[in-house]
Design an enzyme around this catalytic site. Structure first.
Site, mmCIF file in Angstrom:
data_model
loop_
_atom_site.group_PDB
_atom_site.id
_atom_site.type_symbol
_atom_site.label_atom_id
_atom_site.label_comp_id
_atom_site.label_asym_id
_atom_site.label_seq_id
_atom_site.Cartn_x
_atom_site.Cartn_y
_atom_site.Cartn_z
ATOM 1 N N TRP A 1 64.129 48.305 -63.863
ATOM 2 C CA TRP A 1 62.725 48.541 -63.511
ATOM 3 C C TRP A 1 62.269 49.908 -64.001
ATOM 4 C CZ3 TRP A 1 60.340 52.381 -60.719
ATOM 5 C CH2 TRP A 1 59.003 52.155 -60.357
ATOM 6 N N HIS A 2 63.172 50.895 -63.947
ATOM 7 C CA HIS A 2 62.792 52.250 -64.324
ATOM 8 C C HIS A 2 62.569 52.408 -65.817
ATOM 9 C CE1 HIS A 2 64.095 53.285 -60.232
ATOM 10 N NE2 HIS A 2 63.391 54.399 -60.396
ATOM 11 N N GLY A 3 63.157 51.561 -66.628
ATOM 12 C CA GLY A 3 62.921 51.702 -68.054
ATOM 13 C C GLY A 3 63.760 50.749 -68.881
ATOM 14 N N SER B 1 66.998 47.413 -60.270
ATOM 15 C CA SER B 1 66.272 48.652 -60.009
ATOM 16 C C SER B 1 66.362 49.589 -61.209
ATOM 17 C CB SER B 1 66.848 49.348 -58.769
ATOM 18 O OG SER B 1 66.268 50.622 -58.590
ATOM 19 N N PHE C 1 57.024 54.885 -65.938
ATOM 20 C CA PHE C 1 57.606 53.650 -65.444
ATOM 21 C C PHE C 1 56.544 52.649 -65.007
ATOM 22 C CE2 PHE C 1 60.900 56.890 -64.030
ATOM 23 C CZ PHE C 1 61.539 56.859 -65.253
#
Length: 434
Positions: free
Chosen positions: A283-285, A280, A434
Site C-alpha cells: 500500500w505504501h508504494g 500494508s 502514497f
C-alpha cells in the site's frame, strides 16, 4: 486538478460508485445481490488504484521474471502521474461500502454529504483514514463556534508545525545527504542517519496528522487520533497500535480479521499476520523496498508470538525500570532497522546501508554542523514532550496548564522555535506520495 484537471474524474468516480453500490446493498435483502454490489465497488475502486499505482510495478516484475526464464513477453508501461491522496480516499470509500455490506451502518442517502465524507479537505491527501460511523454523522450537525474546540485545534496545529518544520524537515537535510550515496559513508554515519530518519518520518506524518486533526477541530469536527507516541512502545505489536492508527485498524478490520485473524490455527494466524503486513507494505508504494519493509514488520509479529513475548503495560502510570527500558530500546532498534528499507531509494541501496553499517569504519559525517545540532535539540524537545504526555497523560503543564500565562508562554516559545529553527523550503510531506 492542479496537475491534471481530468484527475478530478477519479475521485468523483470513486465517490459515485461507492455511493450507488451502498444504496443498492441497503435496498436488497438478497445476500448474493449484496455481495455482487460490494464486489463491483471493490473491483472498480481497487482497479483504479492498481492502474495508477501498481500496474507498471507488476508489469516490470512479472515480465522481468519471465524474461529470466527465457520467455520474452512485454506489455507497455503507462506514463501516469499518481494522483495525490488516491490511496487514502480509496480506502476510506471502500471501507464505507464494506461497513454498509456488514450492516455496521446504513447507507448515506444525501450525495452531497457523502461526497464531503470522501473529500473532506483536512484529511483528504494523507489521512487519518476516517470511518463513516464517526465522520458522516458530524456533517449533519449544526456547527457553532466553540472557543475550547478552536483552542484545542490551534494547539494541535502549532505542535504539528513544530514536528514537521523543526524536527522532520531539519532532520531530512542530514538523512537525504547520507542516503543519497550510502556507499560513501561510515557505519556510525549510517546508524545516525537511520535513527534520524526514524524521528523524521514520525514527525513528518504525525505532524501532518496533528495539523489535519487540529484544522478539523477548529471547524467543530473530531477526527480520530492517528499517533500515540509510538517510540514509547514496548513491543512491535504495541508500536503498530500507536503508529498510523487509522491505517493499522483499517487493515485489521478489512484484511486481517476477514482472513481469520487469530480465530484460526497458529500457523494460519502467522500467515494472516504476514499477509496483512505485506499488503500494508505494498500500500505504501510500488517498490520491493516497501514490500520487504512490510514483510519484515510482519515477521516481527510472528517471532514475538512464537517466543511468547508480550510486554504488558500497566493501566496506571508506567514505571521506568530496566525491563521497560530494554523492551523500549529493542522495539526501537527493530523498527528502525525496518525503516532502512522504507527510506532506501532502491533495494540495493538498502543492502549497502546494512552491509556498511556493520563493516565500514570511519568518523561521523556531520554535514552542516549547525543543522545537525539543531536536529538533535529538536529531538530532545520532542521526546520531553512525548515523555511527559506518556507518563502524565492527565498532566497540566505547558500547553494544558491551568494558568493562562504559562499556556501563552508555552505557545510563544514553540512558535519562536518554529521561526528560528524551522526549515521553510516547501518540503513535501512524505506520505503525500502514497
Amino acid at each position: 486538478m492542479n496537475w491534471q484537471p481530468i484527475y478530478a474524474v477519479l475521485i468523483f468516480t470513486s465517490t459515485l460508485v461507492t455511493y450507488l453500490c451502498a444504496l443498492k446493498i441497503d435496498s436488497t435483502t438478497v445476500k448474493s445481490k449484496k455481495k455482487t454490489y460490494l464486489t463491483a465497488s471493490l473491483i472498480i475502486n481497487l482497479g483504479i488504484l492498481f492502474l495508477f499505482k501498481y500496474y507498471n510495478f507488476f508489469n516490470e516484475s512479472i515480465f522481468g521474471l519471465l524474461n529470466d526464464w527465457g520467455i520474452r513477453m512485454t506489455l507497455p508501461n503507462f506514463d501516469l502521474l499518481l494522483p495525490v491522496g488516491i490511496s487514502f480516499y480509496t480506502f476510506q470509500a471502500v471501507g464505507y461500502t464494506i461497513d454498509v455490506y456488514r450492516g455496521d451502518i446504513k447507507s448515506e442517502k444525501h450525495f452531497g454529504i457523502y461526497s464531503l465524507f470522501v473529500s473532506f479537505f483536512p484529511q483528504l491527501v494523507a489521512g487519518p483514514i476516517e470511518r463513516a460511523v464517526n465522520l458522516l454523522p458530524q456533517f449533519k450537525e449544526v456547527k457553532v463556534f466553540n472557543y475550547q474546540q478552536a483552542a484545542d485545534g490551534i494547539r494541535l496545529m502549532i505542535w504539528g508545525f513544530f514536528m514537521k518544520i523543526v524536527v522532520a524537515d531539519r532532520l531530512a537535510i542530514y538523512v537525504n545527504s547520507v542516503y543519497v550515496v550510502p556507499e560513501n559513508h561510515s557505519s556510525i554515519t549510517l546508524l545516525v542517519a537511520t535513527i534520524f530518519f526514524a524521528f523524521q518520518i514520525y514527525c513528518d506524518f504525525a505532524g501532518y496528522s496533528n495539523i489535519a486533526i487540529g484544522c478539523a477541530k477548529i471547524m467543530g469536527f473530531d477526527l480520530m487520533t492517528n499517533f500515540k507516541r509510538p517510540y514509547f512502545a514496548q513491543s512491535c505489536a504495541e508500536f503498530w497500535s500507536r503508529w498510523h492508527i487509522s491505517l493499522s485498524t483499517w487493515f485489521k478490520d478489512y484484511v486481517y480479521i476477514p482472513l481469520g485473524g487469530n480465530r484460526v490455527g497458529t500457523i494460519k494466524n502467522y500467515r494472516n499476520l504476514l499477509i496483512t503486513f505485506l499488503v500494508s507494505g505494498l500500500w505504501h508504494g510500488a517498490n520491493w523496498t516497501y514490500v520487504i519493509w512490510g514483510g519484515l514488520n510482519g515477521l516481527y509479529q510472528v517471532i514475538y508470538k512464537i517466543l511468547g513475548i508480550s510486554p504488558k503495560r500497566k493501566k496506571t502510570n508506567v514505571s521506568i525500570n530496566l525491563v521497560y527500558i530494554g523492551n523500549l530500546l529493542l522495539t526501537f532498534v527493530l523498527i528502525s532497522f525496518s525503516w532502512i528499507f522504507f527510506r532506501a531509494n532502491t533495494l540495493s541501496d538498502a543492502l549497502i546501508v546494512i552491509e556498511r553499517m556493520i563493516t565500514a569504519q570511519g568518523s561521523l559525517f556531520l554535514g552542516d554542523k549547525s543543522s545537525f545540532v539543531y536536529g538533535l535539540f529538536a529531538i530532545v524537545i520532542l521526546m520531553l514532550k512525548d515523555g511527559y504526555d506518556e507518563f502524565y497523560p492527565n498532566g497540566t503543564l505547558f500547553f494544558t496548564s491551568k494558568l493562562r500565562p504559562v499556556r501563552y508562554i508555552s505557545y510563544s516559545l514553540v512558535i519562536v522555535l518554529i521561526l528560528l529553527l524551522g526549515v521553510f523550503d516547501g518540503g513535501q510531506f512524505i506520505y503525500f506520495q502514497f
